[in-house]
Design an enzyme around this catalytic site. Sequence first.
Site, PDB file in Angstrom:
ATOM      1  N   HIS A  37       0.966  -1.331  -0.075  1.00  0.00           N
ATOM      2  CA  HIS A  37      -0.109   0.052   0.119  1.00  0.00           C
ATOM      3  C   HIS A  37       0.817   1.365  -0.078  1.00  0.00           C
ATOM      4  O   HIS A  37       0.546   1.943  -0.761  1.00  0.00           O
ATOM      5  CB  HIS A  37      -0.865   0.053   1.271  1.00  0.00           C
ATOM      6  CG  HIS A  37      -1.822  -1.080   1.495  1.00  0.00           C
ATOM      7  ND1 HIS A  37      -1.748  -1.926   2.249  1.00  0.00           N
ATOM      8  CD2 HIS A  37      -3.005  -1.506   0.586  1.00  0.00           C
ATOM      9  CE1 HIS A  37      -2.630  -2.872   2.193  1.00  0.00           C
ATOM     10  NE2 HIS A  37      -3.471  -2.501   1.144  1.00  0.00           N
ATOM     11  N   MET A 186       3.406  -9.032  -1.047  1.00  0.00           N
ATOM     12  CA  MET A 186       2.770  -8.548   0.229  1.00  0.00           C
ATOM     13  C   MET A 186       1.252  -8.587   0.089  1.00  0.00           C
ATOM     14  O   MET A 186       0.540  -8.003  -0.927  1.00  0.00           O
ATOM     15  CB  MET A 186       3.192  -7.184   0.589  1.00  0.00           C
ATOM     16  CG  MET A 186       4.722  -7.254   1.011  1.00  0.00           C
ATOM     17  SD  MET A 186       5.043  -5.825   1.517  1.00  0.00           S
ATOM     18  CE  MET A 186       6.984  -6.132   1.925  1.00  0.00           C
TER      19      MET A 186
HETATM   20  P1  AMP Z   1      -6.595  -3.824  -0.391  1.00  0.00           P
HETATM   21  O1  AMP Z   1      -6.509  -3.431   0.704  1.00  0.00           O
HETATM   22  O2  AMP Z   1      -5.849  -5.659  -0.449  1.00  0.00           O
HETATM   23  O3  AMP Z   1      -7.862  -4.011  -0.912  1.00  0.00           O
HETATM   24  O4  AMP Z   1      -5.471  -3.379  -1.460  1.00  0.00           O
HETATM   25  C1  AMP Z   1      -5.524  -2.129  -1.835  1.00  0.00           C
HETATM   26  C2  AMP Z   1      -4.684  -1.691  -3.113  1.00  0.00           C
HETATM   27  O5  AMP Z   1      -3.404  -1.988  -2.799  1.00  0.00           O
HETATM   28  C3  AMP Z   1      -5.321  -2.421  -4.148  1.00  0.00           C
HETATM   29  O6  AMP Z   1      -4.976  -1.477  -5.344  1.00  0.00           O
HETATM   30  C4  AMP Z   1      -3.828  -3.517  -4.190  1.00  0.00           C
HETATM   31  O7  AMP Z   1      -3.925  -4.116  -5.438  1.00  0.00           O
HETATM   32  C5  AMP Z   1      -2.835  -2.720  -3.775  1.00  0.00           C
HETATM   33  N1  AMP Z   1      -1.927  -3.732  -3.331  1.00  0.00           N
HETATM   34  C6  AMP Z   1      -2.196  -4.722  -2.440  1.00  0.00           C
HETATM   35  N2  AMP Z   1      -1.068  -5.327  -2.199  1.00  0.00           N
HETATM   36  C7  AMP Z   1      -0.081  -5.133  -2.975  1.00  0.00           C
HETATM   37  C8  AMP Z   1       1.233  -5.235  -3.058  1.00  0.00           C
HETATM   38  N3  AMP Z   1       1.901  -6.170  -2.636  1.00  0.00           N
HETATM   39  N4  AMP Z   1       1.964  -4.491  -4.103  1.00  0.00           N
HETATM   40  C9  AMP Z   1       1.343  -3.342  -4.533  1.00  0.00           C
HETATM   41  N5  AMP Z   1       0.017  -2.962  -4.550  1.00  0.00           N
HETATM   42  C10 AMP Z   1      -0.478  -3.969  -3.840  1.00  0.00           C
END
Ligand code: AMP
Length: 282
Positions: A37, A186
């Site tokens: 994030h 991650m």
């Molecule tokens: P989430 O909180 O899992 O819904 O993710 C929020 C945003 O963070 C989404 O756009 C995900 O694709 C991005 N995200 C989650 N994990 C990663 C990661 N390891 N690397 C880059 N972006 C991520």
Amino acid sequence: MIIFKQIQTLENHLKTLRKGGKTIGFIPTMGALHKGHVSLFNRSKKECGVTLCSIFVNPTQFNDKADFNRYPINIDRDIEILSEEGCDILFFPSVEEMYPRGFENKSKIDFGFLAQTLEGEHRPGHFNGMAQIVEKLLKIVRPDELFMGQKDYQQQLIVSQLIKKRRLKTELVTCPTTREKDGLAMSSRNVRLDKGSRKLAVEISKTLKKVKLKIENRTPSIKQLQEYGLKRLSGLKEMEVEYFEIRNALTLKPLKSKSEKSVALAAVKIGGVRLIDNWLLN
Ligand code: AMP
């Protein structure tokens, strides 16, 4: 950092910022923040005048209630991370604020095959719920740029369609996947992996990377590569493979020729924790 819980007060604040000529970068999240994030905030901070993050665990995108109930929440830690990273605004609404008239989605977008395959097949309704909340958030925030992760590959393709279909004036910026030192992508879900599962989880990215290497060396056919990946992961005890597929990188349709831009995508369950990852192949 200013924290908003109400849509109206956030909209008023953003109006003032826009009048002052600020560009707005937006990162929607479900909290339990990690370095993945943070990489999105950093990109936004480089490109936009104001960086806004939302934290909302969206009930309508969980097809499995137990998964929703188990989703890790640590808002105090998240606020600490966001402040340390220099995020300007946090939007942290309640379920009632986002869904005052209930969960029903009256203007569902039909994303066709893109939302029916892979994650769409294994998590029915997930993308409808995701698109419903992302559209709501985009209409509130009206960001110049929206930062999302390649980690959720199919999600960013669908959001790109959503922006086109609704003719929103937001540019989607897809950022590379941030990984642990050993290669594991991650994810907020990683905290739920026990020691043994964590060790095993590294095999997902290892397999994806091996497939990429094999394609570079031009040896096997796509079918053989797909079978290789599937076999490698399925052969591991305690790992339940939902899919391992090599698809067209834009449509997610099965490949007709090796020259198409392609991506390998995997979803597995280890010790009850569902993990996804992907690797662009060319
Ligand atoms: P989430 O909180 O899992 O819904 O993710 C929020 C945003 O963070 C989404 O756009 C995900 O694709 C991005 N995200 C989650 N994990 C990663 C990661 N390891 N690397 C880059 N972006 C991520």
